[in-house]
Motif scaffolding. Sequence first.
Motif, PDB file in Angstrom:
ATOM      1  N   LEU A   1       0.869  -1.168   0.000  1.00 13.63           N
ATOM      2  CA  LEU A   1       0.000   0.000   0.000  1.00 13.63           C
ATOM      3  C   LEU A   1       0.909   1.223   0.000  1.00 13.63           C
ATOM      4  O   LEU A   1       1.657   1.454   0.944  1.00 13.63           O
ATOM      5  CB  LEU A   1      -0.916  -0.013   1.222  1.00 13.63           C
ATOM      6  N   LEU A   2       0.868   1.960  -1.094  1.00 14.20           N
ATOM      7  CA  LEU A   2       1.779   3.079  -1.300  1.00 14.20           C
ATOM      8  C   LEU A   2       1.075   4.394  -0.975  1.00 14.20           C
ATOM      9  O   LEU A   2       0.045   4.712  -1.570  1.00 14.20           O
ATOM     10  CB  LEU A   2       2.244   3.078  -2.756  1.00 14.20           C
ATOM     11  N   ASP A   3       1.617   5.143  -0.030  1.00 13.21           N
ATOM     12  CA  ASP A   3       1.084   6.463   0.319  1.00 13.21           C
ATOM     13  C   ASP A   3       1.624   7.462  -0.692  1.00 13.21           C
ATOM     14  O   ASP A   3       2.831   7.628  -0.840  1.00 13.21           O
ATOM     15  CB  ASP A   3       1.525   6.844   1.734  1.00 13.21           C
ATOM     16  N   LEU A   4       0.737   8.132  -1.402  1.00 12.78           N
ATOM     17  CA  LEU A   4       1.137   9.083  -2.440  1.00 12.78           C
ATOM     18  C   LEU A   4       1.295  10.488  -1.860  1.00 12.78           C
ATOM     19  O   LEU A   4       0.782  11.462  -2.402  1.00 12.78           O
ATOM     20  CB  LEU A   4       0.119   9.081  -3.586  1.00 12.78           C
ATOM     21  N   GLN A   5       2.002  10.581  -0.762  1.00 18.38           N
ATOM     22  CA  GLN A   5       2.339  11.860  -0.131  1.00 18.38           C
ATOM     23  C   GLN A   5       1.113  12.749   0.036  1.00 18.38           C
ATOM     24  O   GLN A   5       1.069  13.889  -0.416  1.00 18.38           O
ATOM     25  CB  GLN A   5       3.443  12.569  -0.918  1.00 18.38           C
TER      26      GLN A   5
ATOM     27  N   LEU B   1      -0.873   1.277 -23.625  1.00 19.65           N
ATOM     28  CA  LEU B   1      -1.117   2.718 -23.727  1.00 19.65           C
ATOM     29  C   LEU B   1       0.081   3.487 -23.211  1.00 19.65           C
ATOM     30  O   LEU B   1       0.988   2.928 -22.605  1.00 19.65           O
ATOM     31  CB  LEU B   1      -2.324   3.122 -22.861  1.00 19.65           C
ATOM     32  N   ASP B   2       0.030   4.779 -23.372  1.00 16.32           N
ATOM     33  CA  ASP B   2       1.023   5.675 -22.785  1.00 16.32           C
ATOM     34  C   ASP B   2       0.582   5.986 -21.360  1.00 16.32           C
ATOM     35  O   ASP B   2      -0.362   6.734 -21.145  1.00 16.32           O
ATOM     36  CB  ASP B   2       1.116   6.964 -23.613  1.00 16.32           C
ATOM     37  N   LEU B   3       1.244   5.380 -20.385  1.00 15.09           N
ATOM     38  CA  LEU B   3       0.942   5.622 -18.975  1.00 15.09           C
ATOM     39  C   LEU B   3       1.988   6.531 -18.346  1.00 15.09           C
ATOM     40  O   LEU B   3       2.220   6.487 -17.142  1.00 15.09           O
ATOM     41  CB  LEU B   3       0.866   4.291 -18.208  1.00 15.09           C
ATOM     42  N   SER B   4       2.602   7.375 -19.162  1.00 15.27           N
ATOM     43  CA  SER B   4       3.688   8.212 -18.650  1.00 15.27           C
ATOM     44  C   SER B   4       3.224   9.156 -17.548  1.00 15.27           C
ATOM     45  O   SER B   4       4.019   9.530 -16.687  1.00 15.27           O
ATOM     46  CB  SER B   4       4.352   8.988 -19.785  1.00 15.27           C
ATOM     47  N   SER B   5       1.945   9.536 -17.528  1.00 14.73           N
ATOM     48  CA  SER B   5       1.473  10.441 -16.468  1.00 14.73           C
ATOM     49  C   SER B   5       1.588   9.773 -15.100  1.00 14.73           C
ATOM     50  O   SER B   5       1.964  10.428 -14.124  1.00 14.73           O
ATOM     51  CB  SER B   5       0.032  10.885 -16.730  1.00 14.73           C
ATOM     52  N   ILE B   6       1.306   8.481 -15.029  1.00 15.67           N
ATOM     53  CA  ILE B   6       1.463   7.760 -13.761  1.00 15.67           C
ATOM     54  C   ILE B   6       2.940   7.680 -13.392  1.00 15.67           C
ATOM     55  O   ILE B   6       3.340   8.002 -12.278  1.00 15.67           O
ATOM     56  CB  ILE B   6       0.878   6.336 -13.850  1.00 15.67           C
TER      57      ILE B   6
ATOM     58  N   GLN C   1       7.960   9.219 -10.506  1.00 12.38           N
ATOM     59  CA  GLN C   1       9.323   9.754 -10.582  1.00 12.38           C
ATOM     60  C   GLN C   1       9.460  10.981  -9.680  1.00 12.38           C
ATOM     61  O   GLN C   1      10.477  11.148  -9.008  1.00 12.38           O
ATOM     62  CB  GLN C   1       9.634  10.115 -12.028  1.00 12.38           C
ATOM     63  N   GLN C   2       8.432  11.827  -9.651  1.00 12.32           N
ATOM     64  CA  GLN C   2       8.468  13.030  -8.799  1.00 12.32           C
ATOM     65  C   GLN C   2       8.533  12.671  -7.319  1.00 12.32           C
ATOM     66  O   GLN C   2       9.001  13.467  -6.511  1.00 12.32           O
ATOM     67  CB  GLN C   2       7.234  13.919  -9.057  1.00 12.32           C
ATOM     68  N   MET C   3       8.073  11.476  -6.972  1.00 19.31           N
ATOM     69  CA  MET C   3       8.112  11.013  -5.582  1.00 19.31           C
ATOM     70  C   MET C   3       9.273  10.044  -5.345  1.00 19.31           C
ATOM     71  O   MET C   3       9.298   9.337  -4.344  1.00 19.31           O
ATOM     72  CB  MET C   3       6.782  10.345  -5.220  1.00 19.31           C
ATOM     73  N   ASP C   4      10.231  10.009  -6.279  1.00 16.09           N
ATOM     74  CA  ASP C   4      11.385   9.111  -6.186  1.00 16.09           C
ATOM     75  C   ASP C   4      10.978   7.644  -6.074  1.00 16.09           C
ATOM     76  O   ASP C   4      11.574   6.872  -5.321  1.00 16.09           O
ATOM     77  CB  ASP C   4      12.294   9.487  -5.013  1.00 16.09           C
TER      78      ASP C   4
END
Length: 151
Positions: free
Chosen positions: A12-16, A101-106, A111-114
Amino acid sequence: MFEDMTTVPFQLLDLQGQGTHILVEVEVYNRTFRMVVDTGASKTVFDKTQLDHLLADQLLLEPSETLSTGLGTNSMESFNMEIPSLAIGEWKIKKLKTAVLDLSSINYAYQQMDLEPVIGVLGGDIFSNYGAVIDYAKKTLKLRNRKIKMT
């Protein structure tokens, strides 16, 4: 009730502060990757960029006539692909027809959260066909070993 089911752990990943994602380890093409569990996604999809980067020599993509919606856009180029096998822990499915598909937004958000990128999103096609049960307290995903007969 759960005797014919395979139980796999998830992270379970907390997305800040922006919510949470459920991540599971999957094996495709004899390599281990992470995928997001998304009960709101109608289909399982793989990220074209990650597949191109990691598995370019094994890809057989077929252009799709369908423009996919979601993920912040209402039209996105998509491809179809058959994955020879997908394993989640001890659970396995063969010949999974899936979208690419292009899932680059995810992955950009990760990447922004390392965080490491994901190879795709597990969707409702798997969850409904295999009677998925998500247990947040135990951090487990249960999947039936055989497809459910839809009535």
